[in-house]
Design an enzyme around this catalytic site. Structure first.
Site, PDB file in Angstrom:
ATOM      1  N   LYS A  79       0.857  -1.200   0.000  1.00 15.23           N
ATOM      2  CA  LYS A  79       0.000   0.000   0.000  1.00 15.23           C
ATOM      3  C   LYS A  79       0.885   1.239   0.000  1.00 15.23           C
ATOM      4  O   LYS A  79       1.853   1.316   0.772  1.00 15.23           O
ATOM      5  CB  LYS A  79      -0.892  -0.035   1.248  1.00 15.23           C
ATOM      6  CG  LYS A  79      -1.949   1.058   1.320  1.00 15.23           C
ATOM      7  CD  LYS A  79      -2.839   0.878   2.555  1.00 15.23           C
ATOM      8  CE  LYS A  79      -3.987   1.850   2.607  1.00 15.23           C
ATOM      9  NZ  LYS A  79      -4.870   1.616   3.762  1.00 15.23           N
ATOM     10  N   SER A 154      -9.806   1.269   2.534  1.00 14.67           N
ATOM     11  CA  SER A 154      -8.929   2.044   1.674  1.00 14.67           C
ATOM     12  C   SER A 154      -7.841   1.218   0.986  1.00 14.67           C
ATOM     13  O   SER A 154      -7.336   1.614  -0.060  1.00 14.67           O
ATOM     14  CB  SER A 154      -8.253   3.138   2.492  1.00 14.67           C
ATOM     15  OG  SER A 154      -7.405   2.569   3.474  1.00 14.67           O
ATOM     16  N   SER A 178     -10.102  -0.958   6.846  1.00 11.28           N
ATOM     17  CA  SER A 178      -9.475  -0.810   5.529  1.00 11.28           C
ATOM     18  C   SER A 178      -8.716  -2.032   5.017  1.00 11.28           C
ATOM     19  O   SER A 178      -8.261  -2.033   3.880  1.00 11.28           O
ATOM     20  CB  SER A 178      -8.549   0.396   5.521  1.00 11.28           C
ATOM     21  OG  SER A 178      -9.304   1.567   5.387  1.00 11.28           O
TER      22      SER A 178
END
Lengths: 487, 482, 102
Positions: A79, A154, A178
């Site tokens: 990420k 996310s 997330s």
């Protein structure tokens, strides 16, 4: 042809047998990314050179019969809020675009030190603020099962890459869900460990008292291997726990399903839950029951306050954590503005994405003069109540089983103009973060339209080993985690 | 109009740790090249986290103990949010909701009267970066960012610039005794910010003028001057505007060294909105009584106690005692020279050497005392030599200065310079005859007026380079003059 | 329609505190959206927390000062690395807009 969904033990066996080299494997994934990612849009940055150099290094180690790292040959997608020294890290925001970090996050470094191979940095809602990747400052990632749908967020880029077989494992962060929510929407396994189990050092902070680095993988077993490497005290993170990290993967058979007490909190199966989600999640519970577990109805009465607590405390922490993004020491900035106040207003106003601004404004409002007691302090007290309810329930049952998302993946654009609706998508995940408990997200039977549906197991503090063990046994009994999107 | 100034002092001291408050960067920033002691944490890079230094808590507790304050054992850090280029994270890690130290007391002596100044609270925080202001822009050096500070906030118990100065000196003396700070105002390791307003009684009514906080003060005399200026300015202002204090009209003014005036820096919009909240990146604390006790045991003897002991045990005067304890190293050097259980005469003798010679020398050279050069045996030797009449007390003073400057022993200095007192009658008679021969006029005078013998004795002392025993010299001169 | 809890003035004030310039459209949207969020948060006020202490950190145990970092200097970045990502520099200093008028 290499199977893109190889697990970590499978890769290591193949490397040992000489089925392929690390460089072959890495090139395979890089090619696959090249051909599939334009459709999925999981990656912000692809790092072929870094990947191939590392693969070459590992191949040399194999040739020299040197000791290999625990993750040798495992490719990873990270990420883009994890700082990677020398490799652009953007947090999917115009604010940080072009930023080449001077240092690496602890957990990323630990994985690299155990010979994991970085393939690239993945998309996310800007600074992890969102549940769909639609808030990315660059582009929206697509759900590999249906590219008209969101992948969740996310950590949607990592989840989509994982689901599409573009890596062996991937990294996300879970502040309000997330990791678990995109796991669920993309049909993969994901772990959000106990708060403080994994170091937060070197990961752009969203809400410090909630942020949990974690991982996605093709199986609970892989998650257990990766977590053993990631977890543990970090001298750079004063809040990171000093609890000993067990070798989770050696404990996968430890928790006997026979007599295991699984709590089903009633508040998680009511309200706006999609009936099919409810049915399939209960089906997973049933499978465990059939194999000896005991299902117990429990109550967590303050569940519906979780969102309220989270959406007070999180923006407060966000508003302060985002103050360092002023474009002076790093990040994009407006040039030639002489007046300091105008410089700040213009730089932060121009480069920050809407959701970022919205949360900063909300948090600033909550903390500004006169509101601290009414909001921050009040929410912190309700946090105590939510935490205590979990602790009480978890003193009677071994773990909890709940849905992760009230619905399967939704259409891109569907909720983007209604932040509150988007915030409510976190309803089943957020309380775990409010309490700081560990949870693992797993796929159950998909919907009739072949969209993934997930559930989560929530354990007691630092009981990740129990979660991995039960999840592993569940995956030994079922094959939902072996379903992959048709690409 | 009856005017009483109401003054409170905020004193920031840099704690003398080796590393910064929340990272392992060295604190050796003073005069180092810019931006050489920084790391992700003190630069506020994305993802960097603070890791507190244990010494800051220790040093804070030592201060608390020295002013009899309450130590808040469940203390924690808070974030103070505001934007400034010298504040890399956009917030300062400070303490607001539960400062480490509360309710202390400092005793000061003003015009020989004892006065108490209450300490409202003292808290730990991090320093900002250094800014150099140039035309059109500002240069920032982050070496200073993150240096630990202890902010000591007094109650507004101070009524004059003189009291403010004495109080600040007292804090400076205390923290130096505790070895928690260099407290050097010129170098910025101590900063004084007075908040001043006036209580004005006029026609049986009482008024309070708006609060003014004064910044940019580079010395204690500047603090005093700024306070005096503010008292005058606020008096004038009140006469003109009759404006009274309210919660929204506190202002910050800067002190201009050149014009000796304060100037308006910013009008506060109410109290500045710093949006304090508990720092989530640092665990809260739980300080045990055992830990506090262990620090209590390491607490050095503090100036007030030392002064009392010098007066009682060594029978020194208040004045001498206060001069000796003013500087910790001087006091420790003095005690080293005294050795254990000193006689009162010896103590008095040694105090005279310290105050009459060594301190004077240090003041002249602007040096601090080097305790290694102070040896008990040098002082005991000089003391007994003086007692025996081998040397005069004047010589003892010259010798101790020479000993301190050259590190030689007093015996050899006395020997090579021939400073031994001449008590040999024959030797003195020779010198006296020489004086009588050389000063016929004075001899005549002396015969008329025996009281004028002083001049001849002086001449004799001069001839002997001060080594003649003055009493014996007088006797011999009298004898020779018949 | 929900009553706007956040006036335009208040938004302006908060945005200035946060050092963020908002576009007129953002101001309009935020005003409505934030008001929605605030009304939702209202449910917290119905909870009795009279005898509840706040939780600021969920799993982190209070520290004793002995558990903290020892005061031993470690490695720092070079000034070149420290400033490698800075917007503007001059002679190993970071350059920022003027903070004090000279």
């Amino acid at each position: 042809m290499i199977n893109p969904y190889l697990t970590i033990p499978q890769i290591q066996t193949s490397l040992k047998k000489g089925d392929f080299s690390c460089q072959d494997l890495t090139s395979f994934y890089l090619d696959r990314i090249k051909s599939l990612d334009p459709k999925i849009k999981a990656f912000i940055t692809i790092t072929p050179k870094v990947a191939l150099d590392k693969a070459k290094e590992i191949d040399q180690k194999i040739k020299d019969k040197k000791l290999l790292g625990k993750l040798a040959g495992s490719t990873m997608a990270v990420k883009d809020i994890y700082l990677t020294k020398g490799i652009e890290t953007t947090a999917a925001s115009q604010v940080l675009k072009g930023y080449i970090p001077q240092y690496s996050s602890t957990v990323y470094q630990r994985l690299v030190d155990e010979d994991a191979i970085l393939l690239g940095k993945t998309n996310t809602d800007t600074f992890a603020f969102g549940a769909s990747t639609e808030n990315s400052g660059f582009f929206t990632t697509k759900n590999p099962y249906d590219t008209s749908l969101i992948p969740g967020g996310s950590s949607g880029g990592s989840a989509a890459a994982q689901s599409a077989g573009l890596c062996t494992f991937s990294l996300g962060t879970d502040t309000g869900g997330s990791i678990r929510q995109p796991s669920s929407l993309c049909g993969i396994s994901g772990i959000k460990p106990t708060y403080s189990r994994n170091s937060r050092y070197g990961i752009a902070a969203m809400a410090s008292s909630f942020d949990c680095p974690g991982a996605f993988a093709h199986s609970a077993k892989d998650l257990s291997i990766v977590t053993s490497v990631m977890a543990g005290n970090d001298p750079h993170d004063a809040t990171s726990s000093k609890e000993v990290v067990p070798d989770y993967s050696s404990l996968l058979e430890n928790k006997n399903l026979k007599g295991l007490k699984i709590g089903l909190p009633k508040q998680y199966f009511t309200g706006s839950i999609d009936p099919e989600v409810k049915k399939n999640v209960l089906k997973a519970a049933k499978t465990l029951e059939e194999n000896g577990a005991q299902l117990v109805g429990v109550s967590l009465p303050s569940t519906d306050l979780g969102i309220a607590v989270y959406y007070v405390l999180m923006p407060c922490e966000v508003s302060s954590n985002m103050a360092r993004y002023d474009g002076l020491r790093f990040g994009q900035s407006k040039k030639d503005i002489k007046d300091l106040l105008s410089y700040y207003l213009e730089t932060r106003g121009d480069y920050m994405e809407s959701e970022l601004k919205r949360r900063i404004i909300i948090g600033t409002y909550f903390l500004s003069a006169g509101y601290f007691d009414a909001y921050y302090l009040k929410a912190s007290k309700v946090r105590t109540i939510i935490k205590k309810e979990f602790q009480d329930v978890l003193s009677h049952v071994d773990l909890l089983l709940t849905p992760t998302s009230p619905t399967p993946a939704w259409k891109i654009g569907e909720k983007v103009n209604d932040p509150l609706k988007m915030y409510l998508a976190d309803v089943y995940t957020v309380c775990t973060n409010v309490a700081g408990l560990p949870a693992i997200a797993l796929p159950t039977s998909p919907s009739k339209t072949n969209l993934p549906i997930g559930f989560q197991l929530i354990g007691n503090y630092f009981k990740e080993a129990d979660l991995f063990s039960v999840a592993h046994q569940y995956q030994s009994l079922t094959n939902h985690h072996l379903i992959h999107p048709k690409l | 109009m009856n005017i009483t100034p109401i003054i409170g002092l905020e004193i920031h001291i840099q704690l003398n740790t080796k590393t910064k408050a929340f990272c392992s960067c060295s604190t050796d920033y003073f005069k180092s090249p810019p931006n050489t002691y920084t790391c992700p944490a003190c630069l506020g890079l994305p993802g960097a986290l603070p890791v507190p230094n244990r010494q800051i808590i220790k040093k804070g507790i030592l201060f608390a103990l020295s002013v009899n304050a309450t130590i808040q054992k469940e203390t924690h850090f808070d974030r103070k949010n505001y934007f400034y280029p010298d504040l890399p994270k956009g917030y300062q890690i400070s303490q607001f909701y539960k400062p480490l130290i509360k309710d202390g007391l400092v005793k000061i002596t003003v015009n020989e009267q004892e006065k108490e100044v209450r300490i409202a609270e003292a808290h730990l925080e991090e320093d900002a970066a250094k800014s150099i202001h140039q035309r059109g822009h500002t240069l920032v050096d982050f070496n200073k960012a993150g240096i630990p500070l202890l902010e000591i906030v007094s109650e507004p118990d101070i009524a004059s610039s003189k009291e403010a100065k004495i109080y600040a000196q007292k804090i400076q003396q205390l923290v130096r005794y505790l070895d928690i700070s260099d407290a050097n105002i010129e170098e910025g390791s101590m900063r004084v910010e007075p908040t001043v307003n006036l209580k004005i009684k006029d026609n049986k009514k009482t008024y309070y003028t708006p609060l003014v906080e004064v910044k940019n003060i580079a010395s204690l005399s500047a603090a005093a001057a700024a306070i005096d200026y503010e008292i005058e300015r606020q008096t004038d202002e009140f006469r003109k505007t009759k404006q009274e204090k309210n919660p929204k009209n506190k202002t910050t003014r800067g002190w201009d060294m050149d014009t000796k005036k304060t100037f308006l820096q910013r009008e506060k919009e109410g109290s500045a909105d710093y949006r304090y909240f508990p720092e989530p990146d640092i665990p809260h604390f739980s300080i045990s009584d055992d830990f506090i006790d262990s620090l209590q045991k390491t607490l050095p003897e503090l100036p007030d106690a030392k002064m009392a002991r010098y007066q009682k045990e060594l029978t020194l005067s208040i004045y001498d005692s206060s001069l000796l304890v003013e500087d910790k190293d001087l006091a420790l050097s003095f005690e080293k020279a005294l050795g254990e259980k000193p006689q009162k005469d010896f103590a008095k003798f040694t105090a005279n050497l310290f105050l009459g010679v060594i301190k004077k020398h240090l003041n002249e050279t602007q040096e601090t005392i080097d305790i290694k050069r102070i040896k008990e045996k040098d002082f005991t030797y000089l003391f007994s030599a003086t007692q025996n009449g081998d040397i005069s007390s004047t010589v003892a003073k010259d010798v101790i200065l020479e000993v301190y400057k050259t590190k030689k022993d007093p015996q050899s200095i006395i020997k090579t310079k021939g400073l031994s007192q001449i008590s040999d009658t024959k030797e003195l008679e020779k010198l006296a005859q020489q004086i009588i021969k050389d000063n016929p006029k004075a001899v005549e005078d002396c015969k008329k007026n025996p009281n004028s013998i002083g001049f001849l004795i002086g001449q004799l002392m001069k001839l002997s380079k001060g080594s003649a025993n003055p009493q014996l010299a007088q006797e011999i001169l009298k004898k020779l003059l018949g | 329609m929900t009553k706007p809890l956040l006036s335009s003035d208040k938004i302006d004030h908060v945005a200035k505190l946060a050092r963020i310039k908002l576009t007129p459209q953002e101001k309009k949207d935020f005003s409505r959206q934030i008001s929605d969020v605030l009304s939702y948060m209202d449910r917290l006020n119905k909870v009795d927390t009279e005898n509840t202490s706040p939780t600021f950190q969920v799993t982190t145990k209070p520290l004793s000062p002995q558990d903290l970092r020892t005061d031993k200097p470690g490695k720092s970045l070079t000034s070149k690395d420290a400033l490698s990502t800075a917007s503007q520099t001059q002679d190993d200093y970071l350059l920022s807009p003027q903070t004090v008028k000279k």
